[in-house]
Design a protein around this motif. Structure first.
Motif, PDB file in Angstrom:
ATOM      1  N   GLU A 192      36.318 132.259  39.351  1.00  0.00           N
ATOM      2  CA  GLU A 192      35.978 131.133  39.457  1.00  0.00           C
ATOM      3  C   GLU A 192      35.081 130.616  40.625  1.00  0.00           C
ATOM      4  OE1 GLU A 192      38.253 127.204  39.069  1.00  0.00           O
ATOM      5  OE2 GLU A 192      38.362 127.372  41.222  1.00  0.00           O
ATOM      6  N   TYR A 244      43.018 126.928  41.596  1.00  0.00           N
ATOM      7  CA  TYR A 244      42.154 126.988  40.385  1.00  0.00           C
ATOM      8  C   TYR A 244      41.802 125.698  39.778  1.00  0.00           C
ATOM      9  CZ  TYR A 244      45.816 126.721  37.094  1.00  0.00           C
ATOM     10  OH  TYR A 244      46.933 126.369  36.087  1.00  0.00           O
ATOM     11  N   THR A 245      40.796 125.629  39.097  1.00  0.00           N
ATOM     12  CA  THR A 245      40.395 124.209  38.312  1.00  0.00           C
ATOM     13  C   THR A 245      40.978 124.157  36.912  1.00  0.00           C
ATOM     14  OG1 THR A 245      38.340 124.758  37.688  1.00  0.00           O
ATOM     15  CG2 THR A 245      38.410 123.723  39.815  1.00  0.00           C
ATOM     16  N   TYR A 272      34.385 127.368  52.545  1.00  0.00           N
ATOM     17  CA  TYR A 272      34.752 127.332  50.726  1.00  0.00           C
ATOM     18  C   TYR A 272      34.933 125.709  50.459  1.00  0.00           C
ATOM     19  CZ  TYR A 272      34.978 132.424  51.117  1.00  0.00           C
ATOM     20  OH  TYR A 272      34.646 133.737  51.462  1.00  0.00           O
ATOM     21  N   CYS A 288      30.048 127.702  48.625  1.00  0.00           N
ATOM     22  CA  CYS A 288      30.119 128.512  49.747  1.00  0.00           C
ATOM     23  C   CYS A 288      29.056 128.522  50.801  1.00  0.00           C
ATOM     24  CB  CYS A 288      30.722 130.080  49.672  1.00  0.00           C
ATOM     25  SG  CYS A 288      30.971 131.000  50.843  1.00  0.00           S
ATOM     26  N   MET A 292      44.067 125.483  48.344  1.00  0.00           N
ATOM     27  CA  MET A 292      43.001 126.320  47.371  1.00  0.00           C
ATOM     28  C   MET A 292      43.806 126.447  46.289  1.00  0.00           C
ATOM     29  SD  MET A 292      41.067 129.055  49.707  1.00  0.00           S
ATOM     30  CE  MET A 292      39.599 129.236  48.848  1.00  0.00           C
ATOM     31  N   GLN A 304      36.512 122.954  48.652  1.00  0.00           N
ATOM     32  CA  GLN A 304      37.510 122.785  47.792  1.00  0.00           C
ATOM     33  C   GLN A 304      37.924 121.373  47.487  1.00  0.00           C
ATOM     34  OE1 GLN A 304      39.733 125.511  46.459  1.00  0.00           O
ATOM     35  NE2 GLN A 304      37.643 126.051  46.858  1.00  0.00           N
ATOM     36  N   VAL A 356      32.868 129.247  43.129  1.00  0.00           N
ATOM     37  CA  VAL A 356      33.190 128.269  44.497  1.00  0.00           C
ATOM     38  C   VAL A 356      31.882 128.130  45.414  1.00  0.00           C
ATOM     39  CG1 VAL A 356      34.652 127.821  46.346  1.00  0.00           C
ATOM     40  CG2 VAL A 356      35.631 128.953  44.495  1.00  0.00           C
ATOM     41  N   THR A 362      27.253 131.148  46.356  1.00  0.00           N
ATOM     42  CA  THR A 362      28.250 131.080  45.369  1.00  0.00           C
ATOM     43  C   THR A 362      29.241 132.118  45.636  1.00  0.00           C
ATOM     44  OG1 THR A 362      26.723 130.054  43.942  1.00  0.00           O
ATOM     45  CG2 THR A 362      28.863 130.959  42.969  1.00  0.00           C
TER      46      THR A 362
END
Length: 262
Positions: free
Chosen positions: A142, A132-133, A157, A146, A130, A159, A144, A232
């Motif tokens: 952030e 961060y972007t 989640y 889900c 996992m 990814q 994600v 989310t």
């Protein structure tokens, strides 16, 4: 061409983590995450101050979870991925020209006295990852995608992780990361391989490495988790903060950002 045929052997263990879908027994979990609220209001799962002791324990254990190398990109987050009330500390870092991710995580023990490892570093990066972007390189939580399995209580989640295979090829792997018991797991959903020679082309594949369309690739999570509750989730990443810049207040900020769902 199948993914296994064009990846260097030294990277195969990273990208081809086992292409079949995982079959896991349902855990005995208790649903604690609140139902999504109406409109755009975000609600904390638990009042942040009710986790003060857990946050103190995480802070006092910072030498355990600090990243191994503060160089190419790294981040931390305090979360409760399975909603069991025991907080997790996520520690993730990116390495080298291949952009390999080393991911480690711990969960506060049931008695609240120690951190229990739930994901550990591996020789060539981590299968569970996992991060961060690039579009979220600040302290903002952030969003994600889900999915919640109402039968088992598991939260999946979504990814995506991209590694540099060669000077002219990149591979994005889309996975579903989830916490099962005391271990973090992942299920590969598909791949997007970009070749830049002789011209830029993108090949999309499912988990079995069968070529699919771009639209099918984009809908892999929704297809795989059809019938589950789409949510989310939020991860309160603390990106690229040196150890000396971390504070208990930042861990609190991370938790407050992570404990919301829509």
């Amino acid at each position: 061409m199948k993914l296994k045929q064009f990846l260097p052997l030294c990277l195969a263990a990273l990208v081809l983590w086992g292409c079949g879908k995982n079959t896991v027994p349902p855990p005995e979990t208790v649903e604690t995450i609140r139902e999504a609220t109406q409109g755009t209001t975000e609600e904390p799962l638990v009042a942040p101050d009710s986790n003060e002791a857990q946050l103190d324990l995480i802070w006092e254990s910072k030498d355990t979870w600090k990243v191994l190398d503060e160089s190419d990109g790294w981040c931390y987050a305090v979360t409760d991925l399975d909603g069991n009330g025991q907080l997790e500390i996520l520690s993730s870092e990116c390495h080298g020209t291949g952009h390999f991710i080393t991911f480690r995580a711990w969960e506060v023990s049931e008695d609240g006295t120690s951190l229990v490892p739930i994901a550990e570093e591996e020789e060539y990066g981590s299968t569970v990852a996992m991060f961060y972007t690039a579009a979220n390189a600040d302290l903002a939580p952030e969003a994600v995608p889900c999915y919640r399995d109402t039968q088992t209580g598991i939260y999946y989640y979504i990814q995506s992780n991209t590694i540099k295979v060669s000077a002219f090829q990149y591979c994005e792997t889309t996975t579903a990361v989830y916490l099962l018991g005391n271990r973090m797991e992942r299920e590969i959903l598909g791949y997007a391989v970009t070749d830049y020679e002789p011209s830029e082309t993108v090949t999309y594949q499912d988990a079995e490495e069968q070529t699919i369309s771009e639209e099918a690739y984009a809908s892999l999570p929704a297809t795989r988790f059809a019938g589950m509750e789409a949510r989310t989730a939020y991860i309160g990443w603390l990106p690229d903060l040196h150890q000396e810049d971390l504070t208990p207040q930042l861990l609190q900020t991370s938790w407050e950002g992570s404990c919301t769902v829509k």
